[in-house]
Design a protein around this motif. Sequence first.
Motif, PDB file in Angstrom:
ATOM      1  N   ALA A 163      -6.749   4.652  -7.017  1.00 37.66           N
ATOM      2  CA  ALA A 163      -7.904   4.765  -6.118  1.00 37.66           C
ATOM      3  C   ALA A 163      -7.665   4.085  -4.770  1.00 37.66           C
ATOM      4  O   ALA A 163      -8.056   4.606  -3.731  1.00 37.66           O
ATOM      5  CB  ALA A 163      -9.144   4.197  -6.785  1.00 37.66           C
ATOM      6  N   THR A 164      -7.019   2.926  -4.792  1.00 32.21           N
ATOM      7  CA  THR A 164      -6.811   2.170  -3.557  1.00 32.21           C
ATOM      8  C   THR A 164      -5.409   2.349  -2.988  1.00 32.21           C
ATOM      9  O   THR A 164      -5.166   2.006  -1.834  1.00 32.21           O
ATOM     10  CB  THR A 164      -7.033   0.667  -3.796  1.00 32.21           C
ATOM     11  OG1 THR A 164      -6.082   0.206  -4.757  1.00 32.21           O
ATOM     12  CG2 THR A 164      -8.444   0.391  -4.274  1.00 32.21           C
ATOM     13  N   GLY A 165      -4.475   2.845  -3.816  1.00 34.03           N
ATOM     14  CA  GLY A 165      -3.083   2.972  -3.382  1.00 34.03           C
ATOM     15  C   GLY A 165      -2.330   1.664  -3.440  1.00 34.03           C
ATOM     16  O   GLY A 165      -1.206   1.573  -2.946  1.00 34.03           O
ATOM     17  N   THR A 198       0.852  -1.178   0.000  1.00 36.86           N
ATOM     18  CA  THR A 198       0.000   0.000   0.000  1.00 36.86           C
ATOM     19  C   THR A 198       0.890   1.230   0.000  1.00 36.86           C
ATOM     20  O   THR A 198       1.786   1.356   0.853  1.00 36.86           O
ATOM     21  CB  THR A 198      -0.937   0.022   1.230  1.00 36.86           C
ATOM     22  OG1 THR A 198      -1.725  -1.159   1.216  1.00 36.86           O
ATOM     23  CG2 THR A 198      -1.845   1.237   1.192  1.00 36.86           C
ATOM     24  N   VAL A 199       0.651   2.122  -0.959  1.00 36.25           N
ATOM     25  CA  VAL A 199       1.466   3.325  -1.107  1.00 36.25           C
ATOM     26  C   VAL A 199       0.643   4.538  -0.681  1.00 36.25           C
ATOM     27  O   VAL A 199      -0.496   4.699  -1.104  1.00 36.25           O
ATOM     28  CB  VAL A 199       1.946   3.489  -2.565  1.00 36.25           C
ATOM     29  CG1 VAL A 199       2.753   4.772  -2.729  1.00 36.25           C
ATOM     30  CG2 VAL A 199       2.778   2.284  -2.975  1.00 36.25           C
ATOM     31  N   LYS A 200       1.226   5.382   0.148  1.00 33.74           N
ATOM     32  CA  LYS A 200       0.556   6.577   0.643  1.00 33.74           C
ATOM     33  C   LYS A 200       1.096   7.809  -0.075  1.00 33.74           C
ATOM     34  O   LYS A 200       2.297   7.927  -0.290  1.00 33.74           O
ATOM     35  CB  LYS A 200       0.812   6.715   2.152  1.00 33.74           C
ATOM     36  CG  LYS A 200       0.079   7.864   2.811  1.00 33.74           C
ATOM     37  CD  LYS A 200       0.183   7.791   4.309  1.00 33.74           C
ATOM     38  CE  LYS A 200       1.444   8.495   4.757  1.00 33.74           C
ATOM     39  NZ  LYS A 200       1.545   8.613   6.217  1.00 33.74           N
ATOM     40  N   GLY A 201       0.186   8.708  -0.459  1.00 29.05           N
ATOM     41  CA  GLY A 201       0.593  10.001  -1.003  1.00 29.05           C
ATOM     42  C   GLY A 201       0.336  10.201  -2.483  1.00 29.05           C
ATOM     43  O   GLY A 201       0.495  11.309  -2.981  1.00 29.05           O
ATOM     44  N   MET A 202      -0.069   9.162  -3.200  1.00 29.89           N
ATOM     45  CA  MET A 202      -0.324   9.321  -4.631  1.00 29.89           C
ATOM     46  C   MET A 202      -1.668  10.016  -4.845  1.00 29.89           C
ATOM     47  O   MET A 202      -2.659   9.662  -4.216  1.00 29.89           O
ATOM     48  CB  MET A 202      -0.343   7.965  -5.334  1.00 29.89           C
ATOM     49  CG  MET A 202       0.958   7.236  -5.305  1.00 29.89           C
ATOM     50  SD  MET A 202       0.913   5.709  -6.282  1.00 29.89           S
ATOM     51  CE  MET A 202      -0.394   4.786  -5.481  1.00 29.89           C
ATOM     52  N   THR A 203      -1.697  11.010  -5.736  1.00 26.79           N
ATOM     53  CA  THR A 203      -2.934  11.756  -5.971  1.00 26.79           C
ATOM     54  C   THR A 203      -3.316  11.878  -7.439  1.00 26.79           C
ATOM     55  O   THR A 203      -4.396  12.383  -7.737  1.00 26.79           O
ATOM     56  CB  THR A 203      -2.809  13.178  -5.390  1.00 26.79           C
ATOM     57  OG1 THR A 203      -1.700  13.828  -6.022  1.00 26.79           O
ATOM     58  CG2 THR A 203      -2.615  13.146  -3.883  1.00 26.79           C
ATOM     59  N   CYS A 204      -2.424  11.460  -8.360  1.00 29.66           N
ATOM     60  CA  CYS A 204      -2.723  11.665  -9.780  1.00 29.66           C
ATOM     61  C   CYS A 204      -1.997  10.643 -10.645  1.00 29.66           C
ATOM     62  O   CYS A 204      -1.218   9.835 -10.164  1.00 29.66           O
ATOM     63  CB  CYS A 204      -2.311  13.084 -10.196  1.00 29.66           C
ATOM     64  SG  CYS A 204      -0.522  13.370 -10.104  1.00 29.66           S
ATOM     65  N   SER A 211       5.378   7.748 -11.770  1.00 27.09           N
ATOM     66  CA  SER A 211       6.636   7.845 -11.026  1.00 27.09           C
ATOM     67  C   SER A 211       6.907   6.570 -10.243  1.00 27.09           C
ATOM     68  O   SER A 211       8.027   6.045 -10.252  1.00 27.09           O
ATOM     69  CB  SER A 211       6.601   9.038 -10.064  1.00 27.09           C
ATOM     70  OG  SER A 211       6.520  10.244 -10.768  1.00 27.09           O
ATOM     71  N   VAL A 212       5.884   6.061  -9.571  1.00 23.73           N
ATOM     72  CA  VAL A 212       6.047   4.837  -8.790  1.00 23.73           C
ATOM     73  C   VAL A 212       6.355   3.664  -9.717  1.00 23.73           C
ATOM     74  O   VAL A 212       7.269   2.876  -9.459  1.00 23.73           O
ATOM     75  CB  VAL A 212       4.790   4.552  -7.936  1.00 23.73           C
ATOM     76  CG1 VAL A 212       4.837   3.162  -7.317  1.00 23.73           C
ATOM     77  CG2 VAL A 212       4.643   5.618  -6.848  1.00 23.73           C
TER      78      VAL A 212
END
Length: 69
Positions: free
Chosen positions: A38-40, A7-13, A19-20
């Motif tokens: 949507a879920t990260g 689970t990745v935190k901080g992605m918004t677009c 990038s990830v």
Amino acid sequence: MNTATYTVKGMTCGHCVSSVKEEVGGVAGVTNVEVDLATGLLTVGSDGPVDAARIAAAVDEAGYEVVNQ
């Protein structure tokens, strides 16, 4: 083939997702990277075991954080 999910935190677009994917895709042994904004969720496919710390470091390099390993 091995699969691991993080689970990745901080992605918004979409740029965050790109990038990830780029950073994690550069980790030795990684063959497939899927990111669900949507879920990260980050799903990593590999030929063999890949150290979770290397995945977390790649996500950190992209500017985000893995919240579970």
